[in-house]
Structures are given as C-alpha cells and as structure tokens.
Scaffold this active site. Structure first.
Site, PDB file in Angstrom:
ATOM      1  N   GLY A 159     -17.605 -57.237 -40.130  1.00 17.98           N
ATOM      2  CA  GLY A 159     -18.141 -56.030 -39.238  1.00 17.98           C
ATOM      3  C   GLY A 159     -17.692 -54.583 -39.856  1.00 17.98           C
ATOM      4  N   THR A 160     -18.354 -53.659 -39.306  1.00 19.04           N
ATOM      5  CA  THR A 160     -18.060 -52.281 -39.988  1.00 19.04           C
ATOM      6  C   THR A 160     -17.702 -51.539 -38.624  1.00 19.04           C
ATOM      7  OG1 THR A 160     -20.347 -51.871 -40.390  1.00 19.04           O
ATOM      8  CG2 THR A 160     -18.851 -52.257 -42.205  1.00 19.04           C
ATOM      9  N   GLY A 161     -16.932 -50.731 -38.775  1.00 17.84           N
ATOM     10  CA  GLY A 161     -16.675 -49.784 -37.471  1.00 17.84           C
ATOM     11  C   GLY A 161     -16.292 -48.302 -37.847  1.00 17.84           C
ATOM     12  N   SER A 162     -15.884 -47.586 -37.172  1.00 18.60           N
ATOM     13  CA  SER A 162     -15.466 -46.059 -37.513  1.00 18.60           C
ATOM     14  C   SER A 162     -14.544 -45.970 -38.617  1.00 18.60           C
ATOM     15  CB  SER A 162     -15.054 -45.671 -36.202  1.00 18.60           C
ATOM     16  OG  SER A 162     -13.989 -46.443 -35.709  1.00 18.60           O
TER      17      SER A 162
ATOM     18  N   GLY B 111     -13.457 -48.506 -41.022  1.00 15.59           N
ATOM     19  CA  GLY B 111     -13.412 -49.130 -42.060  1.00 15.59           C
ATOM     20  C   GLY B 111     -14.306 -50.592 -42.065  1.00 15.59           C
TER      21      GLY B 111
ATOM     22  N   CYS C   7     -14.450 -54.587 -42.075  1.00  9.98           N
ATOM     23  CA  CYS C   7     -13.533 -55.734 -41.789  1.00  9.98           C
ATOM     24  C   CYS C   7     -14.152 -56.934 -42.603  1.00  9.98           C
ATOM     25  CB  CYS C   7     -13.383 -56.116 -40.464  1.00  9.98           C
ATOM     26  SG  CYS C   7     -12.806 -54.818 -39.396  1.00  9.98           S
TER      27      CYS C   7
ATOM     28  N   LYS D 217      -8.771 -55.235 -42.364  1.00  8.07           N
ATOM     29  CA  LYS D 217      -9.702 -54.093 -42.247  1.00  8.07           C
ATOM     30  C   LYS D 217      -9.016 -53.038 -43.514  1.00  8.07           C
ATOM     31  CE  LYS D 217     -10.262 -51.454 -38.108  1.00  8.07           C
ATOM     32  NZ  LYS D 217      -9.846 -51.124 -36.679  1.00  8.07           N
TER      33      LYS D 217
ATOM     34  N   ASP E 109     -10.280 -47.760 -25.778  1.00  5.15           N
ATOM     35  CA  ASP E 109     -11.827 -48.103 -26.355  1.00  5.15           C
ATOM     36  C   ASP E 109     -12.175 -49.331 -25.777  1.00  5.15           C
ATOM     37  OD1 ASP E 109     -14.145 -47.671 -27.479  1.00  5.15           O
ATOM     38  OD2 ASP E 109     -13.505 -47.959 -29.532  1.00  5.15           O
TER      39      ASP E 109
END
Ligand code: ADP
Ligand code: MG
Length: 277
Positions: free
Chosen positions: A15-18, A20, A22, A37, A140
């Site tokens: 997964g990618t997020g805000s 960085g 993973c 991460k 969050d």
C-alpha cells in the site's frame, strides 16, 4: 530485535499512503513475513521529522492485541530513509473489504461488525485511558487504517497523525478524512477523545451501510449534514441493538457522546462480548 536491511527480502508493495510506501518483506533466516513502511525523511521539515520520531517512539510503547505490532526501525542515512518494521496483517485493511462487499453486493454479517466494534474499542481504550501520563488521540480512524490479521482479528494501525492530547493545537485540527470529521471540528473546536469516538461511529456505520454516514455532493452539503447529524439509518438487515450503539456514537453534541469506557461497558456491547467469545 536489531536488524539490517539486508536481513530481509522485499516481496511486494502492500500500500501507499501519505508518509511513504508499505512493502511486504520476509526475514531471510526466520522466513517470517513483516511489513515495512519506507519513509523518505529527507524532504520533511524539521517539525515533521520530530513528529515522525515521536510516532516511532510511540509505536514501540503501544503493545496490545488490537494494535498493529511494531518490531523495529532501521535508518538508512545515505538515502534518508526510515524503515519501520511491523507485523504483516494478512487480511489487509477494511477499506479493501468494504470495496469488495460493495462490488459483490454483499453485506458483512452482524457478528463481524460487533467484533470490529469491540476490538477497535479496546485499541482505542488503550490510547485514551491506559497510557502512562498521556492521552493519545488517533485522529485518523477510518477503514484504510484498520487491519486484519491471519486470525481475523482487527488491529488499529497508522499512528502517523496520532498526537498526545496536550500537544494538540487548533491549527492542525483539520486532519484525517473529511467524511469522518466531527461537528466540533467543523465548528473550529479542538480535536479531543470524543472526536475519535465520532470517527469510530462513522466507521461502524460504514461497515453496515458500505458508505459513510455523512455525504454530500459538495463539501458544503457534507458539512451541513454533519452539523445537523443527518444520515440515513443503517440497513434493516441489522439489529436494533447495533443501530442503538451506532446512533449513540454519532451524537452531534459531544458532551452527550459516549467515552470509550462507556462504549466498552455499554450493556449491549457487554452482551456481545459474553455471547461471542
Ligand atoms: P499511510 O500513513 O501512508 O496511510 P498506512 O500505515 O495506513 O500508511 O499504510 C498504507 C496502506 O498500506 C494501508 O492502507 C494498507 O493497505 C497497507 N498496509 C500498511 N500497513 C500494513 C500492515 N501492517 N499489514 C498489511 N497491510 C498494510
Ligand atoms: Mg493510512
């Protein structure tokens, strides 16, 4: 555990997020899977770097069966990358499960939703009431930040925005997902424990209805629905008891909204814990 990057093989992106990306990784010797991460801290401001350090320190203190387990960190100075090594949650995150249900036109069964409610509440109880000398706000809570392990247990993760209540300022109030933004935040008040409860209510609602409770074609409409506490009821497929608990968490006035202790000790919730071990 004090590891080196070379001790692991990178298997895939999970997964990618805000902050960085993973990756799923495997420890070469033990053959165990983990997630790391990878955070490029080179571009971060000094303030953000401090936040990152506090997130990592925090994670190492949070040990609970319903919180994503943290194992280690590795810093690679040459590339300015921080690797946070944590437990791999085989079942992925709740946002993917919700999407799959929507596409296949299926519903989660009621015991699954109660289990999510009980287990995520326990994780939040740790953050809100069980840490020495601090109240931790997650800030969050949303489907993409709830993970499921190989045994089907729910785990609260992604503490990237989490903050000690004392350090929470008004200026950084608008964080997280707008759909789960609480009425008090819209009114410019400080984020507090009750705002996390609101988000938990939105999350449990979304597990029932497969869409967030508050929506709108425009941001203005969304905001107006949140302030007015206007949302369609959860499907009739679910019990009156579940409806009651969700409605309680989505109380617009925060002084009447329950605390995490009130949810955990709510007779309808307690009845669930004792009937589904
Ligand atoms: P961000 O702060 O970037 O949102 P997250 O920690 O939420 O970071 O991770 C982004 C995504 O990566 C998640 O929504 C999830 O799909 C995947 N992911 C993160 N951690 C794990 C994990 N421990 N096990 C399985 N998937 C994970
Ligand atoms: Mg996330």
């Amino acid at each position: 555990m004090s590891q080196k990057l070379e001790d692991f093989d990178v298997i895939s992106v999970v997964g990618t997020g805000s902050f960085g990306t993973c990756y799923k990784i495997r420890h070469k010797i033990s053959k165990q899977f983990y997630v790391w991460k990878a955070i490029d801290y080179g571009k971060l401001s000094e303030e953000k770097k401090k936040l990152l350090v506090s997130e990592v320190n925090l994670l190492s203190q949070l040990q609970h069966p319903n919180i994503v387990e943290y194992f280690d960190r590795i810093v690679r100075k040459e590339t300015c990358t921080l690797y946070i090594i944590m437990e791999w949650c085989q079942g992925g995150d709740l946002s993917a499960l919700i999407r799959a249900c929507r596409i296949e036109n299926k519903k989660f069964d009621e015991p699954f939703i109660w289990k999510a409610l009980v287990q995520i509440s326990k994780a939040l109880q740790v953050c809100h009431t069980r840490l020495p000398q601090m109240t931790l706000l997650h800030r969050d809570i949303k489907p993409a930040n709830i993970f499921i392990d190989s045994k089907g247990n729910f785990k609260l993760g992604d503490f990237g925005l989490a903050q000690n209540e004392d350090e929470c300022s008004l200026s950084d109030n608008i964080v997280g997902t707008p759909y789960y933004m609480s009425p008090e935040i819209i009114r410019g008040k400080k984020y507090d424990r009750k705002s996390d409860i609101w988000a938990l209510g939105c999350l449990i609602y979304e597990l029932c209805s497969l869409v967030p409770p508050f929506r709108g074609v425009t941001l203005q409409e969304l905001v107006s629905n949140i302030k007015g506490g206007r949302y369609p009821p959860i499907p009739e497929f679910y019990s009156e008891h579940l409806h009651t608990v969700v409605t309680f968490m989505l109380t617009v006035k925060r002084e009447f909204r329950p605390t995490i202790e009130m949810i955990i000790h709510h007779p309808l919730v307690v009845a669930r814990v004792t009937s589904d071990p």
